[in-house]
Design a protein around this motif. Structure first.
Motif, PDB file in Angstrom:
ATOM      1  N   THR A  77     -28.748  36.709 -53.042  1.00  0.00           N
ATOM      2  CA  THR A  77     -29.885  34.747 -52.338  1.00  0.00           C
ATOM      3  C   THR A  77     -29.329  35.088 -50.846  1.00  0.00           C
ATOM      4  O   THR A  77     -29.852  34.596 -50.138  1.00  0.00           O
ATOM      5  CB  THR A  77     -29.791  34.243 -52.897  1.00  0.00           C
ATOM      6  N   PHE A  78     -28.008  34.881 -51.011  1.00  0.00           N
ATOM      7  CA  PHE A  78     -26.859  34.847 -49.784  1.00  0.00           C
ATOM      8  C   PHE A  78     -27.510  35.857 -48.668  1.00  0.00           C
ATOM      9  O   PHE A  78     -27.616  35.769 -46.790  1.00  0.00           O
ATOM     10  CB  PHE A  78     -25.532  34.359 -50.051  1.00  0.00           C
ATOM     11  N   VAL A  79     -27.123  36.372 -49.239  1.00  0.00           N
ATOM     12  CA  VAL A  79     -27.019  38.030 -48.635  1.00  0.00           C
ATOM     13  C   VAL A  79     -28.410  38.535 -47.659  1.00  0.00           C
ATOM     14  O   VAL A  79     -29.117  38.358 -46.601  1.00  0.00           O
ATOM     15  CB  VAL A  79     -26.807  39.592 -49.251  1.00  0.00           C
ATOM     16  N   SER A  81     -31.485  36.148 -47.908  1.00  0.00           N
ATOM     17  CA  SER A  81     -31.924  35.264 -46.762  1.00  0.00           C
ATOM     18  C   SER A  81     -31.202  35.180 -45.379  1.00  0.00           C
ATOM     19  O   SER A  81     -31.863  34.914 -44.414  1.00  0.00           O
ATOM     20  CB  SER A  81     -31.596  34.144 -47.092  1.00  0.00           C
ATOM     21  N   ALA A  82     -30.473  36.213 -45.374  1.00  0.00           N
ATOM     22  CA  ALA A  82     -29.523  36.698 -43.727  1.00  0.00           C
ATOM     23  C   ALA A  82     -30.290  37.462 -43.314  1.00  0.00           C
ATOM     24  O   ALA A  82     -29.899  37.367 -41.806  1.00  0.00           O
ATOM     25  CB  ALA A  82     -28.153  36.164 -43.593  1.00  0.00           C
ATOM     26  N   LEU A  83     -31.131  38.325 -43.971  1.00  0.00           N
ATOM     27  CA  LEU A  83     -31.498  39.462 -43.443  1.00  0.00           C
ATOM     28  C   LEU A  83     -32.597  39.342 -42.115  1.00  0.00           C
ATOM     29  O   LEU A  83     -33.846  39.108 -43.037  1.00  0.00           O
ATOM     30  CB  LEU A  83     -31.718  40.483 -44.427  1.00  0.00           C
ATOM     31  N   LYS A  84     -32.811  38.841 -41.257  1.00  0.00           N
ATOM     32  CA  LYS A  84     -33.835  39.036 -40.935  1.00  0.00           C
ATOM     33  C   LYS A  84     -34.730  40.552 -40.452  1.00  0.00           C
ATOM     34  O   LYS A  84     -34.015  40.976 -39.486  1.00  0.00           O
ATOM     35  CB  LYS A  84     -33.426  38.013 -39.187  1.00  0.00           C
TER      36      LYS A  84
END
Lengths: 259, 95
Positions: A77-79, A81-84
């Motif tokens: 989830t961390f990765v 949700s960091a990928l715009k």
């Protein structure tokens, strides 16, 4: 089969390019929900946080060996949700990554893991916000995981294969998060003529188009991770009763390849 | 198709999905989405004032990108560690 899928994807992408217009599809920004609505969503989310804490405690207590897999679900989830990612509408949005953990550990656990990610982004990135944390947790870490988990169970029960169930669960969980966000905004900001429904349709029209390719990406990525888990972490998946004999046959075949 | 080939093929689709917008929509700004959300809200309710400010904001776009990259790096570090660990463990068990 693959050819048909490819054509369908290309058609979808082209259709979206034609329909393209400015869009936004991320979490609700700090201060952009009126106080009462912000408070309302905190009250709604609170029971899910308690449920999630208890669910995680039980998992870890009865099965300490699953701690690392729980870490994986959180990190995923961390990765994601960091990928715009750029979308065909000409703006950027990001996936949520909550589908994987919801399938593995149940939807309640994700209200905690997703909530932690949202808190991190609100504090360190000014993305989302503390005042809107309740609303954003509800859309990304409650609705998304519950939709994903429910769909996964449904497709499996109807006899769908593991990859298909995982793909549909992760994709639609992602999409429903942003449908929820548009509902939350529409409730707080009804259009002058037309009210909540008009606002909702406006927000949704924007959201669905922007998020669709990203949701598909998330679905595919989650299938890849599940393929790897089925190959290397058969025991853990069995403990979580994810793998039955039919799915194990697939995992067994994968195993041959990796020897 | 072996499982590794299948995963590679799937990954290729994801990359295509991410890259396609640049070709399909050349003139776009690909701006961050939060700003547009704020715009749309002020369109519907011109008198709305945000009642709460972020406690801390990244001082520049570069710092924000750095922090997002850090978030992605930490996350993918953990994911890859887990997958590598699992693969190694599986190998040892088979020996």
């Amino acid at each position: 089969m693959f050819r048909r899928t490819t054509w369908l994807t290309m058609y979808l992408l082209l259709a979206m390019a034609v329909l393209a217009r400015p869009a936004y599809a991320m979490h609700i920004a700090e201060g952009f929900l009126p106080f009462n609505w912000a408070a309302f969503w905190f009250v709604v989310v609170l029971p899910f946080w308690f449920w999630g804490l208890r669910s995680i405690q039980q998992t870890v207590k009865s099965n300490p060996g699953l701690k690392m897999l729980l870490g994986l679900a959180g990190a995923y989830t961390f990765v994601l949700s960091a990928l715009k990612l750029p979308s065909v509408t000409g703006s950027c949005s990001h996936p949520t990554g909550v589908g994987l953990g919801a399938i593995l550990f149940g939807p309640a656990a994700m209200s905690i893991l997703g909530g932690i990610v949202l808190l991190f982004q609100a504090l360190l990135l000014a993305h989302g916000g503390l005042s809107t944390l309740g609303a954003n947790t509800f859309s990304m870490a409650v609705v998304g995981p519950f939709v994903a988990y429910g769909l996964y169970r449904l497709v499996r029960r109807l006899g769908g294969s593991l990859p298909v169930a995982v793909f549909l669960a992760a994709t639609l969980g992602d999409l429903m998060t942003y449908v929820t966000t548009s509902l939350q905004l529409a409730l707080a900001f009804p259009a002058q003529p037309g009210g909540v429904l008009a606002s909702m349709l406006k927000f949704m029209g924007i959201f669905a188009v922007t998020q669709l390719p990203l949701a598909i990406s998330e679905g595919i990525l989650t299938v890849i991770v599940f393929n790897l888990l089925a190959t290397y972490n058969k025991n853990e998946l069995q403990e979580l009763s994810i793998l039955d004999e039919k799915a194990l046959a697939v995992g067994g075949r994968n195993l041959e390849v990796h020897k | 198709m072996s499982s590794a080939q299948k995963n590679l093929f799937l990954l290729l689709i994801v990359i295509l999905l991410a890259a396609a917008p640049f070709f399909l929509h050349r003139s776009a700004e690909f701006a961050g989405a939060d700003d547009r959300a704020e715009e749309a809200i002020t369109q519907i309710r011109p008198d709305y004032e945000p009642w709460f400010k972020p406690v801390w904001e990244p001082p520049s776009g570069e710092v924000e990108t750095f922090l997002f990259a850090t978030q992605a790096a930490i996350g993918s570090g953990i994911v890859c560690y887990f997958l590598g660990y699992s693969k190694g463990k599986k190998h040892r068990e088979q020996k």
